[in-house]
Write a protein that holds these residues in place. Sequence first.
Motif, PDB file in Angstrom:
ATOM      1  N   HIS A 585       0.851  -1.189   0.000  1.00 45.68           N
ATOM      2  CA  HIS A 585       0.000   0.000   0.000  1.00 45.68           C
ATOM      3  C   HIS A 585       0.891   1.245   0.000  1.00 45.68           C
ATOM      4  O   HIS A 585       1.710   1.436   0.902  1.00 45.68           O
ATOM      5  N   GLY A 587       0.828   5.389  -0.031  1.00 45.21           N
ATOM      6  CA  GLY A 587      -0.029   6.546   0.190  1.00 45.21           C
ATOM      7  C   GLY A 587      -0.446   6.647   1.644  1.00 45.21           C
ATOM      8  O   GLY A 587       0.191   6.084   2.542  1.00 45.21           O
ATOM      9  N   HIS A 588      -1.485   7.410   1.889  1.00 39.66           N
ATOM     10  CA  HIS A 588      -1.962   7.623   3.249  1.00 39.66           C
ATOM     11  C   HIS A 588      -2.507   6.324   3.829  1.00 39.66           C
ATOM     12  O   HIS A 588      -3.004   5.459   3.102  1.00 39.66           O
ATOM     13  N   TRP A 589      -2.400   6.194   5.158  1.00 39.18           N
ATOM     14  CA  TRP A 589      -2.926   4.993   5.792  1.00 39.18           C
ATOM     15  C   TRP A 589      -3.936   5.328   6.893  1.00 39.18           C
ATOM     16  O   TRP A 589      -3.999   4.661   7.909  1.00 39.18           O
ATOM     17  N   ASP A 590      -4.748   6.384   6.659  1.00 38.10           N
ATOM     18  CA  ASP A 590      -5.871   6.650   7.554  1.00 38.10           C
ATOM     19  C   ASP A 590      -6.945   5.599   7.304  1.00 38.10           C
ATOM     20  O   ASP A 590      -6.932   4.889   6.288  1.00 38.10           O
ATOM     21  N   THR A 593      -9.002   5.621   3.898  1.00 38.13           N
ATOM     22  CA  THR A 593      -8.167   5.241   2.758  1.00 38.13           C
ATOM     23  C   THR A 593      -7.887   3.743   2.768  1.00 38.13           C
ATOM     24  O   THR A 593      -7.948   3.071   1.728  1.00 38.13           O
ATOM     25  N   MET A 594      -7.588   3.201   3.944  1.00 42.03           N
ATOM     26  CA  MET A 594      -7.263   1.789   4.023  1.00 42.03           C
ATOM     27  C   MET A 594      -8.501   0.930   3.764  1.00 42.03           C
ATOM     28  O   MET A 594      -8.412  -0.121   3.105  1.00 42.03           O
ATOM     29  N   ALA A 596     -10.970   1.753   1.808  1.00 41.40           N
ATOM     30  CA  ALA A 596     -11.191   1.814   0.365  1.00 41.40           C
ATOM     31  C   ALA A 596     -10.216   0.898  -0.376  1.00 41.40           C
ATOM     32  O   ALA A 596     -10.594   0.216  -1.346  1.00 41.40           O
ATOM     33  N   ALA A 597      -8.968   0.854   0.065  1.00 45.64           N
ATOM     34  CA  ALA A 597      -7.976  -0.011  -0.587  1.00 45.64           C
ATOM     35  C   ALA A 597      -8.337  -1.478  -0.415  1.00 45.64           C
ATOM     36  O   ALA A 597      -8.195  -2.285  -1.341  1.00 45.64           O
TER      37      ALA A 597
END
Length: 604
Positions: A585, A587-590, A593-594, A596-597
């Motif tokens: 992963h 990018g951001h890991w808030d 965001t996580m 959605a990933a």
Amino acid sequence: MTIEPAMQRWRRAVAATESEQMGAMLLLTATIVAIAWANISGSYERFWSTDVKLSLGDSAVHLDLYHLVNDALMAFFFFAVGLEVKRELTIGALTDRSRAIVPAAAAAAGLALPALVFWIVAGSSGAAHAWGVVISTDTAFLVGALALIRPSHPARLRVFLLTLAVVDDIGALGAIALFYTDEVRVGPLAVALAALALIAMVRFLPSGRGPLYTTLAVVVWFGLHEAGVHATLAGVAVALLIPVAEPARHDVERVVELTRAFRQSPNPAYAAAASRQLRDSISINERLQRSFGPYVAYVILPVFALANAGVVLDGPTLERSLTSSLTWGVVAGLVVGKLVGITGATMLVRRTGIGVLAPGLTIGRIAGGAALSGIGFTISLLIVGIAIESPALQDEARVGVLMASVIAFVLGWLILSSLDRRHPVTQPGATLLRPFDPRRDHYFGRPDAPLVLVEYGDFECPFCSKATGMVTEVVNHFGDEIAWVWRHLPLRQHHPHAELAARAYEAADRQGRRNEMSGMMWANQDHLERLDLVRYADEIGLDLDRFELDLDSDDVAERVAEDEEDADLMDLDGTPTFFVGTRRHIGHWDAPTMIAALEASRSS
């Protein structure tokens, strides 16, 4: 290596690349302007021969503009080099023997072999003693060239070459001090040494350190100049005494407290205190690197090129140069000596098992970087002026430096471009090396869950501590559809207690209490000494004798090391690093965001 989230590291890398490109372009532009000026107008020599007087009390130094640039202005360049050397030796790449030994050995060979090649080719030129011209790599041009060529995934090659350049700089500075210093006068040298001793003690003052550093540095420069030692070494000597350290956690937390106080009650006192604490949390070495860096890259080095690269390329000069053993000694030393020395030493060290290359690096790409290391511009031109007295021989040597720099750039570009076409590099760490294994991994959730989130973390890392809240939110969102996996990546260089904390986690796991132990360690990241860990084990009800035996056992140490080895092979250099399924992963890991990933991974 800075510990920061992946997106921040990526943005910093992009900014660094753009800065390096700009610095290299300014240096190249100044070189072209200097050559054009010297060949179009006779004012070039007259301008740089203009007399300048520097005085300190009753003492005065008379210099022309050329020597003012080379002796005084370049002291700032060597100060910046010294700051970088001190940082790398103290908290950077050169503190890790296993990581540093390959580029260090390559740099040593890249110092010795070019000098030998030069001596063989130019031995009959009357300037064989000028072998120092070919030993140094121009770091600014090197990283600028790498940024312009843009080989596939250059990060590891750049780190290798920068580590090599630091060792290279140490060798070049030592050569100037030992072999290109005139007769030393004891009195002024004693003054310079006394000033250096005072600089070493300035760090202990509560305030006013900046002005005192500046004043004493000026005294050191005058002392070395009057002593007959090349005055640019004052920059290095002062820089090596400037303290450097990683930000202390309590200083960072104090910044947070003051910022929170300012938000609650905005007033000048809180603003000033927060600003001062923020500044003081970063060591003066790194503050100075950030402050001086742009001036060195965008002003000092271009001015140096303007003063030193003005070779008159008329018929007689070119005719002499093309048949001069001095010119071809410089070209052979920089182009052939650097390429063969660096590449050969890397192959030897790798084959003997003394050191290993980082993931993603190959001998071919090392050869491309070694070819670029033949760009010896800055220190090479400086040593031309120090080591060679004859103006005609100086011109021949300068033509050799310019020719070698062009050839080295073209050769490096051809090697790296050819490798990119024939053997594309797969980005290391893009795919999880070892998929989730419920029989071996520490995890929370169903072993057959359709979604898997793997985290490589460090119990002393503040970002990992913050990530625990995100992990909890993500697990609550997906319920039994997700398995969260924890793997160890203790960043020993920055977090001295992280490896012991990882072993404490494993030792607690053997008594079925790893979650309780991790909770205690997250809550007390500033207190992870051995006695602290034993106390936490006692508080959560572990058998202390067994806990301590396991803490010191080879099995537990090996269990942590296995995770570290996987991370190393994937070129993971920061924590936390997450993998969604088997894909890294970025990018951001808030939590949003996580989530959605993970949702997107269902359909991939």
